[in-house]
Enzyme design. Structure first.
Site, mmCIF file in Angstrom:
data_model
loop_
_atom_site.group_PDB
_atom_site.id
_atom_site.type_symbol
_atom_site.label_atom_id
_atom_site.label_comp_id
_atom_site.label_asym_id
_atom_site.label_seq_id
_atom_site.Cartn_x
_atom_site.Cartn_y
_atom_site.Cartn_z
ATOM 1 N N GLU A 1 0.840 -1.182 0.000
ATOM 2 C CA GLU A 1 0.000 0.000 0.000
ATOM 3 C C GLU A 1 0.876 1.232 0.000
ATOM 4 O O GLU A 1 1.917 1.252 0.639
ATOM 5 C CB GLU A 1 -0.840 0.004 1.281
ATOM 6 C CG GLU A 1 -2.306 -0.029 1.038
ATOM 7 C CD GLU A 1 -3.071 -0.033 2.340
ATOM 8 O OE1 GLU A 1 -3.635 1.031 2.670
ATOM 9 O OE2 GLU A 1 -3.102 -1.067 3.001
ATOM 10 N N GLU A 2 0.425 2.258 -0.680
ATOM 11 C CA GLU A 2 1.152 3.530 -0.669
ATOM 12 C C GLU A 2 1.090 4.113 0.741
ATOM 13 O O GLU A 2 0.069 4.035 1.425
ATOM 14 C CB GLU A 2 0.488 4.478 -1.662
ATOM 15 C CG GLU A 2 1.214 5.772 -1.846
ATOM 16 C CD GLU A 2 0.534 6.643 -2.887
ATOM 17 O OE1 GLU A 2 0.418 7.855 -2.623
ATOM 18 O OE2 GLU A 2 0.136 6.122 -3.933
ATOM 19 N N HIS B 1 -22.754 6.572 3.690
ATOM 20 C CA HIS B 1 -24.206 6.646 3.496
ATOM 21 C C HIS B 1 -24.572 6.234 2.068
ATOM 22 O O HIS B 1 -25.484 5.431 1.849
ATOM 23 C CB HIS B 1 -24.667 8.075 3.794
ATOM 24 C CG HIS B 1 -26.143 8.267 3.764
ATOM 25 N ND1 HIS B 1 -26.737 9.346 4.342
ATOM 26 C CD2 HIS B 1 -27.148 7.545 3.217
ATOM 27 C CE1 HIS B 1 -28.051 9.289 4.165
ATOM 28 N NE2 HIS B 1 -28.311 8.198 3.473
ATOM 29 N N ASP C 1 -15.792 1.914 8.772
ATOM 30 C CA ASP C 1 -14.427 1.812 9.292
ATOM 31 C C ASP C 1 -13.480 2.613 8.401
ATOM 32 O O ASP C 1 -12.385 2.182 8.054
ATOM 33 C CB ASP C 1 -13.985 0.356 9.421
ATOM 34 C CG ASP C 1 -12.935 0.174 10.508
ATOM 35 O OD1 ASP C 1 -12.665 1.146 11.235
ATOM 36 O OD2 ASP C 1 -12.383 -0.932 10.618
ATOM 37 N N ASP D 1 -8.099 0.116 4.751
ATOM 38 C CA ASP D 1 -8.602 -0.907 5.654
ATOM 39 C C ASP D 1 -10.071 -0.732 6.040
ATOM 40 O O ASP D 1 -10.408 -0.678 7.218
ATOM 41 C CB ASP D 1 -7.711 -0.932 6.908
ATOM 42 C CG ASP D 1 -7.926 -2.180 7.742
ATOM 43 O OD1 ASP D 1 -8.300 -3.216 7.182
ATOM 44 O OD2 ASP D 1 -7.752 -2.095 8.971
ATOM 45 N N HIS E 1 -24.941 8.632 12.501
ATOM 46 C CA HIS E 1 -24.773 9.494 11.326
ATOM 47 C C HIS E 1 -25.852 10.556 11.253
ATOM 48 O O HIS E 1 -27.033 10.264 11.369
ATOM 49 C CB HIS E 1 -24.814 8.630 10.063
ATOM 50 C CG HIS E 1 -24.826 9.417 8.788
ATOM 51 N ND1 HIS E 1 -23.736 10.138 8.348
ATOM 52 C CD2 HIS E 1 -25.800 9.592 7.859
ATOM 53 C CE1 HIS E 1 -24.041 10.708 7.194
ATOM 54 N NE2 HIS E 1 -25.289 10.403 6.881
ATOM 55 N N CYS F 1 -27.097 13.345 8.567
ATOM 56 C CA CYS F 1 -26.914 13.758 7.177
ATOM 57 C C CYS F 1 -26.330 15.165 7.145
ATOM 58 O O CYS F 1 -26.709 16.034 7.927
ATOM 59 C CB CYS F 1 -28.231 13.711 6.425
ATOM 60 S SG CYS F 1 -28.737 12.025 6.044
ATOM 61 N N CYS G 1 -24.486 14.772 1.845
ATOM 62 C CA CYS G 1 -25.621 13.841 1.735
ATOM 63 C C CYS G 1 -26.782 14.527 1.022
ATOM 64 O O CYS G 1 -27.416 13.943 0.131
ATOM 65 C CB CYS G 1 -26.084 13.368 3.109
ATOM 66 S SG CYS G 1 -24.891 12.402 4.049
#
Length: 132
Positions: A20-21, A57, A71, A87, A115, A117, A121
């Site tokens: 991975e960078e 969302h 995540d 990840d 969450h 909005c 969103c």
């Protein structure tokens, strides 16, 4: 950005490596797979991550509620004006997919309990599954 390379070895079959960078921006956690959504802007670096929350969302809405990507963690690259995420976790209605962090509908519901909005969103026309 990931790079897949292979090496030949006389004693074994082909060996594959994934690298991975390096994320050079300050590393932050924007949401997790148990329902946490970071304050916006973030406390440490004052990063406005509204677009990351809207992304999670959107993944739920575009799949008609069958999965959500959460995540979300990584960094915001100011030069390129983009988030570099790594990840992720995926909650999916099918318990056989995406490993042991898949909390299925419970994980999706937990995200939407936290969450709120945001302008991203709203611009995307996303609807909160629990109402306004």
């Amino acid at each position: 950005l990931m790079e897949l390379t292979s090496e030949s070895n006389m004693d074994t079959a082909e060996i594959f490596n994934i690298k991975e960078e390096l994320i050079e921006a300050p590393y932050e956690k924007y949401n997790n797979n148990t329902g946490y959504v970071a304050p916006c802007p973030t406390i440490t670096n004052h990063t406005d991550h509204s677009v990351v929350q809207a992304f999670s969302h959107w993944t739920h809405e575009i799949t008609n509620g069958t999965l959500i990507i959460v995540d979300c963690q990584g960094g915001y690259d100011k030069k390129s004006n983009c988030f570099i995420l790594t990840d992720p976790g995926i909650h999916c209605a099918n318990p056989l997919l995406f490993g042991r962090t898949n909390m299925q509908k419970l994980g999706m519901n937990n995200f939407f309990k936290s969450h709120k909005c945001n302008s991203c969103c709203k611009k995307m026309g996303l609807r909160h599954p629990n109402g306004p």
